[in-house]
Design an enzyme around this catalytic site. Structure first.
Site, PDB file in Angstrom:
ATOM      1  N   THR A  52       0.864  -1.187   0.064  1.00  0.00           N
ATOM      2  CA  THR A  52       0.125   0.115  -0.079  1.00  0.00           C
ATOM      3  C   THR A  52       0.817   1.348  -0.100  1.00  0.00           C
ATOM      4  O   THR A  52       0.623   2.174  -0.901  1.00  0.00           O
ATOM      5  CB  THR A  52      -1.037   0.009   1.155  1.00  0.00           C
ATOM      6  OG1 THR A  52      -1.737  -1.220   1.294  1.00  0.00           O
ATOM      7  CG2 THR A  52      -2.021   1.063   1.170  1.00  0.00           C
ATOM      8  N   ALA A  53       1.813   1.342   0.882  1.00  0.00           N
ATOM      9  CA  ALA A  53       2.608   2.372   1.005  1.00  0.00           C
ATOM     10  C   ALA A  53       4.068   2.338   0.258  1.00  0.00           C
ATOM     11  O   ALA A  53       4.239   3.511  -0.116  1.00  0.00           O
ATOM     12  CB  ALA A  53       2.974   2.976   2.593  1.00  0.00           C
ATOM     13  N   GLU A  72       9.741  -7.163  -3.864  1.00  0.00           N
ATOM     14  CA  GLU A  72       8.254  -7.740  -3.436  1.00  0.00           C
ATOM     15  C   GLU A  72       8.129  -9.243  -3.434  1.00  0.00           C
ATOM     16  O   GLU A  72       8.603 -10.188  -4.386  1.00  0.00           O
ATOM     17  CB  GLU A  72       7.112  -7.262  -4.445  1.00  0.00           C
ATOM     18  CG  GLU A  72       5.877  -8.037  -4.291  1.00  0.00           C
ATOM     19  CD  GLU A  72       5.243  -7.782  -2.840  1.00  0.00           C
ATOM     20  OE1 GLU A  72       4.798  -8.871  -2.386  1.00  0.00           O
ATOM     21  OE2 GLU A  72       5.572  -6.588  -2.273  1.00  0.00           O
ATOM     22  N   TRP A 100       0.090 -13.990   3.259  1.00  0.00           N
ATOM     23  CA  TRP A 100       1.155 -14.368   4.281  1.00  0.00           C
ATOM     24  C   TRP A 100       0.792 -15.520   5.150  1.00  0.00           C
ATOM     25  O   TRP A 100       1.331 -16.435   5.818  1.00  0.00           O
ATOM     26  CB  TRP A 100       1.905 -13.492   4.928  1.00  0.00           C
ATOM     27  CG  TRP A 100       2.891 -12.522   4.189  1.00  0.00           C
ATOM     28  CD1 TRP A 100       2.527 -11.550   3.366  1.00  0.00           C
ATOM     29  CD2 TRP A 100       4.388 -12.854   3.809  1.00  0.00           C
ATOM     30  NE1 TRP A 100       3.541 -10.980   2.758  1.00  0.00           N
ATOM     31  CE2 TRP A 100       4.595 -11.639   2.976  1.00  0.00           C
ATOM     32  CE3 TRP A 100       5.302 -13.716   4.013  1.00  0.00           C
ATOM     33  CZ2 TRP A 100       6.168 -11.739   2.617  1.00  0.00           C
ATOM     34  CZ3 TRP A 100       6.199 -13.735   3.838  1.00  0.00           C
ATOM     35  CH2 TRP A 100       6.998 -12.715   2.864  1.00  0.00           C
ATOM     36  N   HIS A 638      -6.263  -5.214  11.115  1.00  0.00           N
ATOM     37  CA  HIS A 638      -5.527  -3.794  11.075  1.00  0.00           C
ATOM     38  C   HIS A 638      -4.495  -3.723  12.166  1.00  0.00           C
ATOM     39  O   HIS A 638      -4.241  -2.730  12.970  1.00  0.00           O
ATOM     40  CB  HIS A 638      -6.693  -2.703  11.467  1.00  0.00           C
ATOM     41  CG  HIS A 638      -7.904  -2.708  10.373  1.00  0.00           C
ATOM     42  ND1 HIS A 638      -9.088  -2.088  10.940  1.00  0.00           N
ATOM     43  CD2 HIS A 638      -7.931  -3.193   9.328  1.00  0.00           C
ATOM     44  CE1 HIS A 638      -9.852  -2.232   9.944  1.00  0.00           C
ATOM     45  NE2 HIS A 638      -9.210  -2.646   8.746  1.00  0.00           N
TER      46      HIS A 638
END
Length: 701
Positions: A52-53, A72, A100, A638
């Site tokens: 994402t970041a 990656e 994962w 999260h």
């Protein structure tokens, strides 16, 4: 038919129907599968983690013509219906080709269960796997980030808003999709002032603990918005004007119009949503039409990361990578796992170390790639602290015990793990309602829905979770219960005070302040129109439709950790969130379950419910609900905070420039830098971190 089986069937139908997904996602240029060639390339920047970041940082740096390499571990999966079709959210979880599949250590307070943590192992990271919710917390929560860092670095709401806007292209909901908003019958609340102060005994303890730092209790409470939050009257009450109505009259200054990530709203809604929303309104909850404004209290229709033009998931790979895939200066190596950050062996004059590259494994062979300017870690909340520790950065005692040479003694690495904990509550519906269960129960409808999506990008397969409610405890608990919770947690904190880091002292002062600030949600209620498995109810009953209401704890007092247990870089680290270790977390979840049970017996929501499912009707006492909570506790996926942005003296790992303490050019850009959790799903904030990190780097090079 199981959920995963029905999803597989839908995917087959969609492919047979000739579904064409976003053309931007199919670009594969710039993807490397040659590890030796990648290692020999001269990069200015190496980004570890194309999530994402990570992809946000990489793309922005490549736009400035620097040579950027991305390592990656997963693969690039364009045109994948399991990722791209909005309703397929969740279908990749538990699939090792995407995930994962982390498991926690046995959780003592959850009956020694190991709880799964799904993290994206694919280009795009968890933005390719998540449930597509795209929302923001209360503005004051970022004030806490700012005050913990002594106001440095622009990490307040005002400092971050430009990056929320920069990352998105926002499409508002259609007027006809506005949530039902009848005049609510206000639930009367006990607004007694007596006894509503934070116990001074705790504040005295905290003041003493923090007296050697630059922080003080008054400043922390002010940052939590609690300095004057105990007043029962406001200036708006005399005029009849509310903060909500004032915001509605203003132009929308909160959303972006040209960012890479597309955010939009559902155009298909279940007919069970309205009775639930009306019930909450009758209980005194407001509809919030501007939840991304920094005021997120109430019931709202959540934006989601879906491109409204193509009705496909908008995630980091198509948003940031695909538009830049033609750049010769951006190369992504997929299928490679980073194993160590390489540093110059000699310290700089200021005592820092310079990162020179990254070692990685591809196909069982080790390689090292060089970075002439900086290395950026974007591996995520579990992989980032793992890589730091493997590289000699972390708690010296831990590393030495594993035979790893300690380079920089940073005890905060891997600590401060916080997560949103949840306990789903499900109900069987009366016949005749339209929910996602129809895709499971009616093969003809499923085929028609697939054909509809293929031909027009409309219908049920475009839908995602949209009905969210964020509330303070005072909105559904009587004052006496609220004060009992405050009393219990302050006593617990003082009993355990000797074990707290200074960061935790400061956090707990802020969290207590948030409890008294009704503008800061403590619980999220997630409404799901369809069956969702729980540990005690794994499969749906035949010919039965469901609705699920899940309470989610937003600001847990429990803290956990992520640490390596071996020097083997391919062994996953130990993830221990310490779920339910705080009496606050346990009590709030139990009270939330009880409140949902109350909602299920309240019209008009009760009118659509046939029977209770989980917890079962036999659960009636606090002890019953406690046992259900321990058996059914899950993660909302999260996790944050394991490389916290905070002063080193407070056990921080990175400064406000995202530099790892003790290094000259190693930065972190992912959700591990969250110093405290937020009352929102983490996706949009993580994109904002990526955008801000890129600007920080650009301004410093």
């Amino acid at each position: 038919m199981s959920i995963h089986a029905s999803i597989a069937t839908l995917s087959t139908l969609l492919l047979a129907a000739g579904v064409q997904l976003s053309s931007a996602a199919v670009i594969a240029r710039g993807i490397s599968t040659d590890p030796a060639s990648f290692a020999s390339t001269r990069f200015d920047f190496v980004v570890v983690g194309g999530g994402t970041a990570g992809l946000a940082v990489a793309a922005r740096l490549a736009e400035k013509s620097w040579n950027v390499g991305v390592i990656e571990a997963g693969q690039y999966k364009p045109n994948d219906p399991l990722i791209d079709i909005p309703k397929n959210f969740g279908s990749t979880l538990g699939n090792a080709n995407y995930d994962w599949i982390y498991m926690t250590s046995p959780q003592t307070n959850a009956n020694n269960r190991q709880i799964v943590h799904n993290r994206g192992k694919v280009l795009g990271g968890s933005s390719a796997l998540n449930f597509e919710i795209f929302n923001r917390p209360a503005a004051v929560e970022y004030s806490a980030w700012s005050v913990l860092n002594l106001g440095s670095g622009g990490w307040s709401w005002n400092g971050l808003l430009q990056y929320f806007k920069k990352s998105e292209t926002y499409t508002p909901p259609l007027p006809e999709d506005a949530f039902p908003n009848p005049t609510p019958t206000r639930r009367r609340r006990d607004e007694e002032d007596a006894g509503t102060d934070i116990p001074t005994t705790f504040l005295d303890f905290a003041e003493g603990a923090l007296n050697l730092t630059a922080l003080d209790v008054s400043t922390l409470l002010a940052a939590a918005g609690a300095a004057d939050a105990l007043s029962t009257s406001t200036s708006t009450e005399s005029t009849g004007e509310t903060k909500r109505s004032s915001l509605e009259r203003r132009a929308d200054p909160f959303h972006g119009t040209s960012g890479p990530v597309k955010s939009s709203f559902n155009t298909w809604y279940s007919d069970v949503a309205s009775p639930f929303i009306h019930t909450l309104q009758n209980e005194g909850f407001d509809i919030n039409t501007t939840p991304d404004s920094g005021d997120n209290i109430g019931i709202y229709n959540s934006a989601r990361s879906v491109d409204p033009a193509t009705q496909t998931r908008s995630y980091a790979a198509p948003a940031y990578y695909a538009p830049n895939a033609n750049r010769a200066n951006l190369i992504v190596l997929t299928g490679a796992q980073a194993t160590k950050i390489v540093f110059n062996t000699t310290k700089n004059r200021d005592g820092t170390y310079t990162a020179t590259g990254v070692s990685y494994v591809y196909g069982g062979v080790s390689y090292t790639v060089s970075a002439s300017k900086e290395v950026i870690l974007s591996g995520g909340v579990f992989n980032t602290p793992q890589l730091l520790e493997l590289s000699g950065i972390g708690n010296k005692a831990l590393l030495t015990g594993l035979g790893i040479q300690s380079l920089i003694d940073l005890p905060g690495v891997g600590e401060n793990l916080q997560d949103h904990q949840m306990t789903p509550c499900s109900f069987k519906l009366k016949p005749g309602y339209h929910t996602w269960d129809e895709l499971r129960l009616n093969s003809t409808f499923a085929a028609q829905s697939a054909a509809q999506y293929a031909s027009s990008k409309t219908g049920i397969l475009t839908s995602t979770i949209s009905v969210l409610s964020f509330v303070p405890l005072q909105s559904f608990l009587p004052t006496s219960a609220f004060l009992n919770i405050v009393s219990s947690i302050t006593q617990e904190l003082m009993s355990n005070a000797s074990s707290f880091s200074l960061l935790r002292w400061a956090q707990y002062v802020i969290q207590l302040g948030w409890l008294f600030n009704r503008d800061v949600p403590q619980v999220e209620f997630v409404f799901v129109p369809g069956f969702q498995p729980t540990p005690s109810s794994l499969t749906p009953a035949a010919n039965t439709s469901y609705v699920v209401v899940t309470p989610v704890l937003q600001h847990p007092f429990s803290r956990g950790s992520v640490h390596i247990s071996t020097a083997d870089p391919l062994t996953k680290p130990t993830v221990n969130p310490n779920y339910l270790s705080s009496i606050f977390d346990r009590t709030v979840l139990i009270e939330s379950i009880k409140y949902i049970r109350h909602l299920a017996s309240t019209a008009p929501f009760s009118d659509i419910i046939q029977s209770l499912n989980d917890p079962p009707a036999s659960a009636t006492t606090d002890s019953d609900f406690d046992q259900y909570m321990r058996n059914s506790l899950q993660s909302l996926k999260h996790p944050v905070g394991t490389a916290a942005m905070a002063p080193k003296s407070l056990n921080g790992v990175v400064d406000t420039e995202l530099l790892v303490y003790g290094t000259k050019n190693l930065r972190i850009a992912d959700a591990s830098i969250f110093p405290m959790h937020i009352s929102a799903h983490a996706q949009s904030t993580t994109y904002a971190i990526g955008e801000k990190a890129a600007d920080i780097i650009i301004s410093n090079i």
